[in-house]
Write a protein that holds these residues in place. Structure first.
Motif, short mmCIF file in Angstrom:
data_model
loop_
_atom_site.label_atom_id
_atom_site.label_comp_id
_atom_site.label_asym_id
_atom_site.label_seq_id
_atom_site.Cartn_x
_atom_site.Cartn_y
_atom_site.Cartn_z
N UNK A 15 0.85 -1.43 0.15
CA UNK A 15 0.30 -0.15 -0.52
C UNK A 15 0.54 1.10 0.12
N UNK A 16 1.76 1.17 -0.02
CA UNK A 16 2.80 2.51 0.06
C UNK A 16 3.26 3.29 -1.80
N UNK A 17 2.57 3.64 -2.63
CA UNK A 17 2.93 4.17 -2.97
C UNK A 17 4.20 4.84 -3.78
N UNK A 18 4.81 4.47 -4.35
CA UNK A 18 6.66 4.68 -4.66
C UNK A 18 7.02 4.39 -3.46
N UNK A 50 16.41 6.17 -1.45
CA UNK A 50 16.17 4.62 -2.28
C UNK A 50 17.24 3.43 -1.58
N UNK A 51 17.37 3.39 0.26
CA UNK A 51 18.51 2.57 0.30
C UNK A 51 19.98 2.97 0.10
N UNK A 52 20.31 4.12 -0.67
CA UNK A 52 21.47 4.53 -0.48
C UNK A 52 22.23 5.94 0.84
N UNK A 53 21.12 5.36 2.42
CA UNK A 53 21.51 6.18 3.43
C UNK A 53 20.23 4.96 4.81
N UNK A 54 21.66 5.46 5.41
CA UNK A 54 21.31 4.26 6.70
C UNK A 54 21.69 5.29 7.93
N UNK A 102 14.73 -5.18 0.11
CA UNK A 102 14.57 -4.56 -1.32
C UNK A 102 13.84 -4.48 -1.91
N UNK A 103 13.78 -3.08 -2.95
CA UNK A 103 12.80 -2.64 -3.14
C UNK A 103 11.82 -2.81 -3.85
N UNK A 104 12.34 -4.53 -4.59
CA UNK A 104 11.21 -4.61 -5.41
C UNK A 104 10.29 -5.58 -4.67
#
Length: 125
Positions: A26-29, A55-59, A74-76
């Motif tokens: 349910x999270x758009x983008x 986008x996963x580049x920063x933590x 895992x964005x996919x």
């Protein structure tokens, strides 16, 4: 409707490992969402453990888990992970997954508006 579902908690001895997963729907983008892991022990306030954004580049990590925990996504598959190694009894808590569109302080719980139900982690000495 946003839904976050955590799994992977359990009971381990000190020094052991666990991997938590959080399935998000349910999270758009969703790639652009800030996502984090938080924990709350009995009688204590909820604290941020780790966050991932950009986008996963920063933590970000709370000092007490640096070098032991790793957050990833895992964005996919829209799954957030928390690999926890060298667990200590003080890591015992309910662990929650959370998401938000933006956070100026990614480890601050009040900046997140979507929450899962939590998964229990118990570490014995």
């Amino acid at each position: 409707q946003v839904q976050l579902v955590e799994s992977g908690g359990g009971s381990v001895q000190a020094g052991g490992s666990l991997r938590l997963s959080c399935s998000a729907s349910g999270l758009t983008y969703s790639t652009y969402y800030y996502m984090g892991w938080f924990r709350q022990a009995p009688g204590k306030s909820r604290e941020g453990v780790a966050a991932i954004y950009g986008g996963g580049t920063s933590t970000d990590y709370v000092d007490s888990v640096k070098g032991r925990f790793t957050i990833s996504r895992d964005n996919a598959k829209n799954i957030l992970y928390l690999q926890m190694n060298s667990l200590k009894p003080e890591d015992t808590a309910m662990y929650y997954c959370a998401a938000t569109g933006y956070s100026s302080s990614p480890l601050r719980p009040y900046t997140y508006n979507y929450w899962g139900q939590g998964t229990q982690v118990t570490v014995s000495s």
